[in-house]
Structures are given as structure tokens and as C-alpha cells.
Design a protein around this motif. Structure first.
Motif, PDB file in Angstrom:
ATOM      1  N   ARG A  52       0.358  -1.262   0.002  1.00 35.29           N
ATOM      2  CA  ARG A  52       0.162   0.024   0.328  1.00 35.29           C
ATOM      3  C   ARG A  52       0.831   1.389   0.228  1.00 35.29           C
ATOM      4  NH1 ARG A  52      -4.905   1.794   1.696  1.00 35.29           N
ATOM      5  NH2 ARG A  52      -5.758   0.454   1.006  1.00 35.29           N
ATOM      6  N   ALA A  53       1.997   0.846   0.972  1.00 33.33           N
ATOM      7  CA  ALA A  53       2.670   2.281   1.358  1.00 33.33           C
ATOM      8  C   ALA A  53       3.552   2.702  -0.818  1.00 33.33           C
ATOM      9  CB  ALA A  53       3.614   2.532   1.635  1.00 33.33           C
ATOM     10  N   GLU A  54       3.806   1.818  -0.586  1.00 35.32           N
ATOM     11  CA  GLU A  54       4.439   1.880  -2.332  1.00 35.32           C
ATOM     12  C   GLU A  54       3.413   2.365  -3.255  1.00 35.32           C
ATOM     13  OE1 GLU A  54       7.095  -0.809  -4.805  1.00 35.32           O
ATOM     14  OE2 GLU A  54       7.464  -1.105  -2.987  1.00 35.32           O
ATOM     15  N   ARG A  55       2.125   2.509  -3.354  1.00 34.77           N
ATOM     16  CA  ARG A  55       1.106   2.082  -4.375  1.00 34.77           C
ATOM     17  C   ARG A  55       0.597   3.500  -4.011  1.00 34.77           C
ATOM     18  NH1 ARG A  55      -1.550  -2.520  -2.033  1.00 34.77           N
ATOM     19  NH2 ARG A  55      -2.835  -1.127  -1.540  1.00 34.77           N
ATOM     20  N   GLU A  56       0.765   4.026  -2.820  1.00 33.80           N
ATOM     21  CA  GLU A  56       0.726   5.733  -2.833  1.00 33.80           C
ATOM     22  C   GLU A  56       1.709   6.307  -2.938  1.00 33.80           C
ATOM     23  OE1 GLU A  56      -1.477   5.274   0.842  1.00 33.80           O
ATOM     24  OE2 GLU A  56      -3.044   4.877   0.315  1.00 33.80           O
ATOM     25  N   LYS A  57       3.060   6.292  -2.621  1.00 39.42           N
ATOM     26  CA  LYS A  57       4.152   6.619  -3.667  1.00 39.42           C
ATOM     27  C   LYS A  57       4.346   7.021  -4.960  1.00 39.42           C
ATOM     28  CE  LYS A  57       8.428   6.377  -2.943  1.00 39.42           C
ATOM     29  NZ  LYS A  57       9.696   5.905  -2.262  1.00 39.42           N
ATOM     30  N   ALA A  58       3.485   5.928  -5.447  1.00 41.83           N
ATOM     31  CA  ALA A  58       4.192   5.699  -6.581  1.00 41.83           C
ATOM     32  C   ALA A  58       2.668   7.162  -7.628  1.00 41.83           C
ATOM     33  CB  ALA A  58       3.193   3.947  -7.906  1.00 41.83           C
ATOM     34  N   LYS A  59       1.359   6.958  -6.469  1.00 39.74           N
ATOM     35  CA  LYS A  59       0.352   7.536  -7.195  1.00 39.74           C
ATOM     36  C   LYS A  59       0.404   9.360  -6.486  1.00 39.74           C
ATOM     37  CE  LYS A  59      -3.725   5.439  -6.127  1.00 39.74           C
ATOM     38  NZ  LYS A  59      -5.198   5.812  -4.937  1.00 39.74           N
ATOM     39  N   ALA A  60       1.332   9.682  -5.971  1.00 43.44           N
ATOM     40  CA  ALA A  60       2.064  10.825  -5.628  1.00 43.44           C
ATOM     41  C   ALA A  60       2.934  11.299  -6.598  1.00 43.44           C
ATOM     42  CB  ALA A  60       1.973  11.207  -3.974  1.00 43.44           C
ATOM     43  N   GLY A  61       3.858  10.370  -7.138  1.00 42.11           N
ATOM     44  CA  GLY A  61       4.785  10.724  -7.861  1.00 42.11           C
ATOM     45  C   GLY A  61       4.373  11.305  -8.801  1.00 42.11           C
ATOM     46  N   TRP A  62       5.512  11.703  -9.767  1.00 42.52           N
ATOM     47  CA  TRP A  62       4.813  12.771 -11.160  1.00 42.52           C
ATOM     48  C   TRP A  62       4.226  10.785 -12.385  1.00 42.52           C
ATOM     49  CZ3 TRP A  62       8.393  10.958 -16.134  1.00 42.52           C
ATOM     50  CH2 TRP A  62       8.822  10.172 -15.645  1.00 42.52           C
ATOM     51  N   LEU A  63       4.827  10.098 -12.331  1.00 45.12           N
ATOM     52  CA  LEU A  63       4.266   8.826 -13.054  1.00 45.12           C
ATOM     53  C   LEU A  63       2.711   8.643 -12.116  1.00 45.12           C
ATOM     54  CD1 LEU A  63       7.042   7.276 -14.025  1.00 45.12           C
ATOM     55  CD2 LEU A  63       5.085   8.617 -15.952  1.00 45.12           C
ATOM     56  N   GLY A  64       2.157   9.290 -11.666  1.00 47.97           N
ATOM     57  CA  GLY A  64       0.617   9.403 -11.005  1.00 47.97           C
ATOM     58  C   GLY A  64      -0.554   9.216 -11.296  1.00 47.97           C
ATOM     59  N   PHE A  65       0.132  10.417 -13.399  1.00 47.32           N
ATOM     60  CA  PHE A  65      -1.124  10.047 -13.668  1.00 47.32           C
ATOM     61  C   PHE A  65      -1.499   8.132 -14.102  1.00 47.32           C
ATOM     62  CE2 PHE A  65       2.437  10.828 -16.818  1.00 47.32           C
ATOM     63  CZ  PHE A  65       1.994  10.432 -17.429  1.00 47.32           C
TER      64      PHE A  65
END
Lengths: 100, 296
Positions: free
Chosen positions: B280-293
Motif C-alpha cells: 500500500r505504501a509503495e502504491r501511494e508513493k507511486a500515485k503521488a509521484g510524477w508518473l501518478g497520472f
């Protein structure tokens, strides 16, 4: 076991019992196939069934618990219908391929 | 009309310059060429400006093509292109597939409260408590059934055995397989223990009291029709949904596997879901990152 009402727990059917039940079911259903009976619960066909397949029916009821007998008998018409539809679909597909 | 006279002299000047330049080059060449073979150089045509070549003339292509053009169609170039291209194609399709699976899993998890799954409080076949906490740390596969099930559950549990063995032997993946009864009135821990002896040895059987099972079935969207009170020895069947629920190591729902999957397909599906899994933590990080879209 307070949780379970303190009654003796009913015995769970095991694999060999299940297989014996399925075998008797198949024998009984083959007999029904021979006399062209689709629905073994059909009231009007009871005479025919008891005349031709009473031995198989008795064995079936002996090897399976009552709820399973009822379940399998109810399921048979659906299974036959399903099989027929699937077979027809397969044939249609085969025909379509030949037409091409 | 007014511009013409202005431009003419400029053009003429340019011509003079170029001619002067080429003349000087020629003289330079002549000065240098005191080598013994001046005849050999002579038949080689000097490069003329393109504009002076008759199109389609015999020497046109000789004149226009460079002697040593950079060759794009050498076999080396083709090999490099094919390798590079297929590598890129592979990487992108792979990543696309991963994203798709992750997005699906994310949709299944739902926002906030999970759509499927949630807390439960049951007991295993040894009478020890088993809750949603026991799902953590391992991928789990949950099946709801009952021991008096005539034909579907045994088939599905046999299939589960094949899936578990296949995952172990092919991909070295071990799941935590769980069987939860929908028929708590008849399926005591002892009954389930006896029943599961026929199937894969790692399957954990769970039961509990009527309300806990009912709640658990509701959380997993399992249709539940067990009568609350039964007479001893009463014989009945339970209608229930027949899915395998595939859960991640945080106890969250990933996907269902219906009856239409055979063991091989189920193994592939589970394998691909595990390989793209992110906590979950990694998923949320990925979502918030620049590739989040990409995750939306």
C-alpha cells in the motif's frame, strides 16, 4: 462444543463416499438416458422411471444423502439443456468455419 | 518593380565570389599536383553544382551520390534495429500489462473501506482463533464452501490443490489457502478437519459461530442461506457463491477467480498478480509521484 449446540456433529462426507454417490448417480442417469427421461422429478414420468430404473434409483438413494439426491435430480434437466446449447454453439461455429 | 534593380547586383556579386573561390581552389590543386600520374586524375569527373547537371543524364547518379554514403541498410544496422525495437516493445507491453493489472487491483480494493474483505473472527480446525490479522504477510486464497457440498466444492478444492502445487513447482510461490465454511451449524472444526484430509494438506479450515460466519460471508459478498437452527441430523444444502478470493499480504482483496478458470489459467493469473504487487505504501508513493497520472 458449546458453539455447535452440543449435538453430535454430523459426519462429513469423504472422498470415497462422494465418489460412490457420483457413480450411482451416473448409473441411474444413464438408465434415464436409455428411456429418454430428462427430468427425473417429472410427476407424469414416475411410472416409467420406476418400471425401468427402480433398481438404479434405489442404489442412488442408498449411496447419496437425501439432499444430494434431490440436488442432482433437480440439476439434471439444467445440465442436459446446457450441454445441448453448448453442443449447438460448437456445431454452429464449426459450420461457420466451413462456410468461410 | 522597385526591388528588382536592388537585388540584381547582389546576385551578380555572389556569382563572382563563388567563381573566384573555385578558381582559386583549382589553382591550388594545380600547384600541388606535381605527382607522377596526372592522367589518372583527369578522367574522374569533378563535382559540378547540382543545378548544372542534366537530370537523367548518364552521369547524374554518379555525380549526385556520394562515394561513401553512410549506409543504413547494413546487416549490422538491421540487427541493432531489430534487437533494440523488440526490446523496447517487450518493455513497454510488459509495463502496460503491469499497469493494467495494478489498476484493476486498485479498483477492486476500492477507496477507503474495501469492497470485499474486512475483519473476521473465526476459529481454525484446532480451535485456535483466526482473524484477518492472520492474512498478513502472505498472499492468501480463500474459498467459501461447506462439507456437505455435493459436487462443486470438492471439484473446486481439488482444483485448488492443483493450483497450489503448480504455483509451488513452477514459480516457487506459496499461498495460504483458506477454506471457510458457510454452514457453521454442521461444520465443526472436527468435521472440517476430517473433510480437508481429502484435499491439499496446507488448506486451513475455518468455522465460527453463526453470526461471525454470516458477517464474514457478507463482507466477502458471499451469498449465505444457511438456516440458523437445524434439527440434529437434518439434511439440507447451502447455496453459496463459488469464487476463490485472492488476497494480498496486507489482507486486502486483489481479485476473484471463478469456476471458468482451470488450474493452469488460475496459476497464470495469480502469478501475474503477484509479480505486479506493490504494498500500500509503495502504491501511494507511486500515485503521488510524477508518473501518478498512470494510475488514475
Amino acid at each position: 462444543m458449546g458453539l455447535f449446540g452440543g449435538e453430535k456433529t454430523p459426519e462429513a462426507p469423504n472422498r470415497s463416499k462422494r465418489e460412490r454417490c457420483w457413480e450411482s448417480r451416473d448409473i441411474f442417469f444413464k438408465c434415464l438416458d436409455r428411456i429418454d427421461v430428462v427430468n427425473p422429478l417429472d410427476k407424469s414420468l414416475q411410472g416409467k422411471i420406476s418400471k425401468n430404473c427402480s433398481k438404479e434409483d434405489a442404489q442412488f438413494q442408498k449411496d447419496c444423502v437425501a439432499s444430494w439426491v434431490k440436488y442432482f435430480k433437480e440439476k439434471r434437466p439444467f445440465d442436459i439443456k446446457k450441454e445441448k446449447i453448448l453442443r449447438e454453439a460448437a456445431e454452429q461455429q464449426a459450420n461457420a468455419r466451413i462456410d468461410k | 518593380m522597385m526591388l528588382r534593380p536592388l537585388f540584381r547586383p547582389a546576385k551578380r556579386d555572389l556569382r563572382f565570389i563563388t567563381r573566384g573561390f573555385s578558381l582559386s581552389r583549382m589553382t591550388l590543386n594545380e600547384l600541388k599536383s606535381n605527382d607522377p600520374k596526372p592522367e589518372e586524375e583527369a578522367p574522374k569527373m569533378k563535382r559540378k553544382p547540382l543545378s548544372r547537371l542534366p537530370v537523367g543524364g548518364p552521369d547524374y547518379s554518379k555525380q549526385t551520390l556520394k562515394k561513401n554514403p553512410i549506409e543504413f541498410l547494413t546487416w549490422k544496422a538491421v540487427v541493432v534495429f531489430v534487437i533494440f525495437g523488440s526490446a523496447l516493445t517487450y518493455v513497454f507491453t510488459n509495463e502496460k500489462e503491469k499497469l493494467k493489472l495494478r489498476r484493476e487491483a486498485e479498483q477492486n480494493r476500492g477507496m477507503g473501506k474495501p469492497l470485499i474483505g474486512g475483519p473476521f473472527n473465526l476459529i481454525d480446525t484446532d480451535g485456535k482463533p483466526f482473524t484477518q490479522e492472520n492474512l498478513k504477510g502472505k498472499f492468501s486464497i480463500i474459498y467459501f464452501g461447506f462439507t456437505h457440498c455435493p459436487d462443486i466444492c470438492p471439484d473446486e478444492l481439488d482444483k485448488l490443490g492443483l493450483i497450489l502445487d503448480g504455483l509451488k513447482s513452477k514459480h516457487n510461490i506459496e499461498l495460504q489457502p483458506i477454506f471457510i465454511t458457510c454452514d457453521p451449524a454442521r461444520d465443526s472444526p472436527e468435521v472440517i478437519k476430517e473433510y480437508l484430509k481429502d484435499f491439499h494438506p496446507s488448506i486451513i479450515g475455518l468455522t465460527g459461530d453463526y453470526d461471525e460466519i454470516k458477517k464474514c460471508c457478507k463482507n466477502y459478498r458471499v451469498y449465505f442461506s444457511t438456516p440458523r437452527t437445524i434439527k440434529p441430523g437434518q439434511d439440507y444444502l447451502v447455496d453459496h457463491s463459488i469464487f476463490f478470493y485472492f488476497m494480498d499480504p496486507e489482507g486486502e482483496f486483489i481479485d476473484v477467480l471463478g469456476r471458468q478458470y482451470d488450474a493452469e489459467e488460475a496459476i497464470d493469473k495469480i502469478k501475474s498478480n503477484i509479480s505486479v504487487y506493490q504494498p500500500r505504501a509503495e502504491r501511494e508513493k507511486a500515485k503521488a509521484g510524477w508518473l501518478g497520472f498512470l494510475y488514475k
